[in-house]
Design an enzyme around this catalytic site. Structure first.
Site, PDB file in Angstrom:
ATOM      1  N   SER A 179       0.795  -1.219   0.000  1.00  0.00           N
ATOM      2  CA  SER A 179       0.000   0.000   0.000  1.00  0.00           C
ATOM      3  C   SER A 179       0.830   1.272   0.000  1.00  0.00           C
ATOM      4  O   SER A 179       0.345   2.311  -0.438  1.00  0.00           O
ATOM      5  CB  SER A 179      -0.960  -0.007   1.190  1.00  0.00           C
ATOM      6  OG  SER A 179      -0.273  -0.264   2.398  1.00  0.00           O
ATOM      7  N   HIS A 207      -5.566  -3.291  -2.323  1.00  0.00           N
ATOM      8  CA  HIS A 207      -5.301  -2.355  -3.420  1.00  0.00           C
ATOM      9  C   HIS A 207      -5.297  -3.024  -4.792  1.00  0.00           C
ATOM     10  O   HIS A 207      -5.226  -2.342  -5.807  1.00  0.00           O
ATOM     11  CB  HIS A 207      -3.957  -1.645  -3.216  1.00  0.00           C
ATOM     12  CG  HIS A 207      -3.961  -0.715  -2.049  1.00  0.00           C
ATOM     13  ND1 HIS A 207      -4.422   0.574  -2.120  1.00  0.00           N
ATOM     14  CD2 HIS A 207      -3.597  -0.906  -0.756  1.00  0.00           C
ATOM     15  CE1 HIS A 207      -4.327   1.150  -0.931  1.00  0.00           C
ATOM     16  NE2 HIS A 207      -3.818   0.273  -0.082  1.00  0.00           N
ATOM     17  N   LYS A 238     -11.784   0.490  -1.440  1.00  0.00           N
ATOM     18  CA  LYS A 238     -10.808   1.194  -2.275  1.00  0.00           C
ATOM     19  C   LYS A 238     -11.353   1.280  -3.695  1.00  0.00           C
ATOM     20  O   LYS A 238     -12.216   2.117  -3.949  1.00  0.00           O
ATOM     21  CB  LYS A 238      -9.455   0.539  -2.119  1.00  0.00           C
ATOM     22  CG  LYS A 238      -8.944   0.893  -0.708  1.00  0.00           C
ATOM     23  CD  LYS A 238      -7.754   0.187  -0.194  1.00  0.00           C
ATOM     24  CE  LYS A 238      -7.455   0.752   1.196  1.00  0.00           C
ATOM     25  NZ  LYS A 238      -6.661  -0.121   2.028  1.00  0.00           N
TER      26      LYS A 238
HETATM   27  C1  LIG Z   1      -6.621  -0.210   3.479  1.00  0.00           C
HETATM   28  C2  LIG Z   1      -6.035  -1.538   3.780  1.00  0.00           C
HETATM   29  C3  LIG Z   1      -6.599  -2.384   4.733  1.00  0.00           C
HETATM   30  C4  LIG Z   1      -7.737  -1.920   5.611  1.00  0.00           C
HETATM   31  O1  LIG Z   1      -8.943  -1.860   4.931  1.00  0.00           O
HETATM   32  P1  LIG Z   1     -10.112  -0.933   5.508  1.00  0.00           P
HETATM   33  O2  LIG Z   1     -11.332  -1.434   4.841  1.00  0.00           O
HETATM   34  O3  LIG Z   1      -9.761   0.457   5.131  1.00  0.00           O
HETATM   35  O4  LIG Z   1     -10.124  -1.155   6.997  1.00  0.00           O
HETATM   36  C5  LIG Z   1      -6.064  -3.641   4.908  1.00  0.00           C
HETATM   37  N1  LIG Z   1      -4.997  -4.032   4.195  1.00  0.00           N
HETATM   38  C6  LIG Z   1      -4.403  -3.251   3.274  1.00  0.00           C
HETATM   39  C7  LIG Z   1      -3.228  -3.748   2.513  1.00  0.00           C
HETATM   40  C8  LIG Z   1      -4.900  -1.969   3.059  1.00  0.00           C
HETATM   41  O5  LIG Z   1      -4.294  -1.162   2.185  1.00  0.00           O
END
Ligand SMILES: *Cc1c(COP(=O)(O)O)cnc(C)c1O
Length: 390
Positions: A179, A207, A238
């Site tokens: 990320s 992602h 996302k």
């Molecule tokens: C954003 C993210 C999460 C968390 O997801 P949310 O739905 O925002 O809690 C978990 N793992 C990765 C790799 C992320 O980028």
């Protein structure tokens, strides 16, 4: 109280104090902050679905029909048709038996790992895995060995060294797309090691979902090894433009999660409108429009990266719409963020503990609905700001 006050002052002195910036508009390529329109370059809303009419409509229709709240956890009275429909669609999307919704990606990772792994098991975890995976490992109380980021040879050596005294289950645990660096896990090699050492493979594709692979199925599809992943984790938050997350896997693992996943069991379920919007997003990203939006996203990504590359900037191995440029320490990083805000560009500087100490960065993310001149302007301004800061 005084001690907490002192801690806050210390953070401020180190350039590490975080504050919230309030967005006054809908999420899109432009957002309004403090009365100004800013070109948004740090959102995970890759495909621009967060404000898409199809999602808004689906959520509205679900609210008309089912109301807003669920009144309970899934295991008591809060399991509704909208949840089931989305879970079935997500399982089909990842090509596995079943899927289970969680209220966020953080909740999924911190619920799943302790439910399936415990003392006596061994987790091999990439050094740059997301904080929710790190916390999930801690909560599981399984022994966790952190291997150097994406370093297959180092992982192989660690696995070989552990093999003679093996006991319990083994898990290779990785982000699909990292990320903060925007690079990819070496999945084909991890699949080889998983078979060689009889381990399970879990990919957090927060992602990758919707972004990577010809049909948006994620990092596994990109590498042609989707079927070799035992535990798929993805988010609706996302590229899918909504909220919530899911785990997709074989039926026994999902059944066990229903029985043992504490973040699943002890939390009120997602509003049905959120699940309905998730289903609309899933349908959209698998259709023609999804394909078009992915093309636009990747075109923007290439155009942006090309300008940064041409300026000689090091993009840390990024091959995705996440494009980091190292800036080092917190002070200069946040000064760069401010300078770009002055130019009408919103790209958030990233500091520890999100990234390792000394590896602060500007982390730009592209979206499908950025227009070509906007992408060019943003890249040029970023290059100029970095050059001035030298
Ligand atoms: C954003 C993210 C999460 C968390 O997801 P949310 O739905 O925002 O809690 C978990 N793992 C990765 C790799 C992320 O980028």
């Amino acid at each position: 109280m005084q001690e907490w006050h002192r801690q806050l002052e210390e953070l401020a002195q180190q350039g590490m104090k975080r504050t919230l910036r309030t967005i006054e508009s809908a999420q899109g390529p432009w957002v309004q902050v403090a009365g100004r329109d800013l070109l948004l370059l740090c959102s995970n809303n890759y495909l621009g679905l967060a404000s898409h009419p199809a999602l808004v409509e689906a959520a509205g229709a679900a609210m008309e029909r089912y109301g807003f709240g669920t009144g309970g956890s899934r295991l008591i009275s809060g399991s509704m048709r909208a949840h089931r429909r989305l879970e079935e669609a997500l399982a089909a999307f990842k090509g596995v038996d079943a899927a289970l919704l969680f209220n966020s990606g953080y909740a999924a990772n911190t619920g799943l790992l302790p439910a399936l792994f415990g003392p006596g098991d061994l987790i091999f975890s990439d050094a740059l895995n997301h904080a929710s995976l790190v916390d999930g490992c801690r909560l599981s109380r399984a022994r966790t060995i952190v291997y150097p980021h994406a370093d297959v040879a180092a992982l192989e050596a660690l696995m070989a060294a552990q093999a003679p005294q093996r006991q319990g289950r083994w898990l290779i645990l990785t982000d699909g797309v990292f990320s903060m660096d925007g690079d990819l896990a070496p999945l084909p090699d991890l699949v080889r090691l998983k078979h060689q050492y009889d381990a399970l493979l879990m990919v957090d594709d927060a992602h990758g979902t919707g972004v990577l692979g010809a049909t948006g199925r994620g990092t596994g599809e990109h590498f042609g090894c989707l079927d070799a992943i035992d535990l798929h984790m993805g988010t609706l938050s996302k590229a899918m433009g909504g909220f919530g997350a899911f785990v997709a896997a074989g039926q026994p693992l999902i059944d066990l999660l229903v029985n043992r996943g504490r973040s699943f069991i002890f939390s009120t379920s997602l509003p049905p409108a959120v699940a309905a919007a998730g289903l609309a997003a899933l349908e959209l990203l698998q259709g023609e429009e999804g394909e078009r939006r992915r093309q636009e996203l990747w075109r923007n990504r290439e155009a942006f990266a090309a300008i940064l590359h041409a300026a000689g900037l090091d993009l840390l191995g990024s091959v995705t719409p996440i494009i980091p440029v190292l800036t080092g320490e917190p002070g200069p990083t946040m000064a760069l963020t401010d300078r770009l805000l002055d130019k009408g560009i919103f790209v958030q500087g990233i500091r520890p503990p999100t990234v390792p100490t000394g590896r602060c960065r500007l982390r730009a993310t592209l979206m499908a609905d950025h227009r070509e001149p906007e992408v060019k302007y943003a890249a040029e301004q970023m290059v100029a700001a970095l050059a001035e800061a030298q």
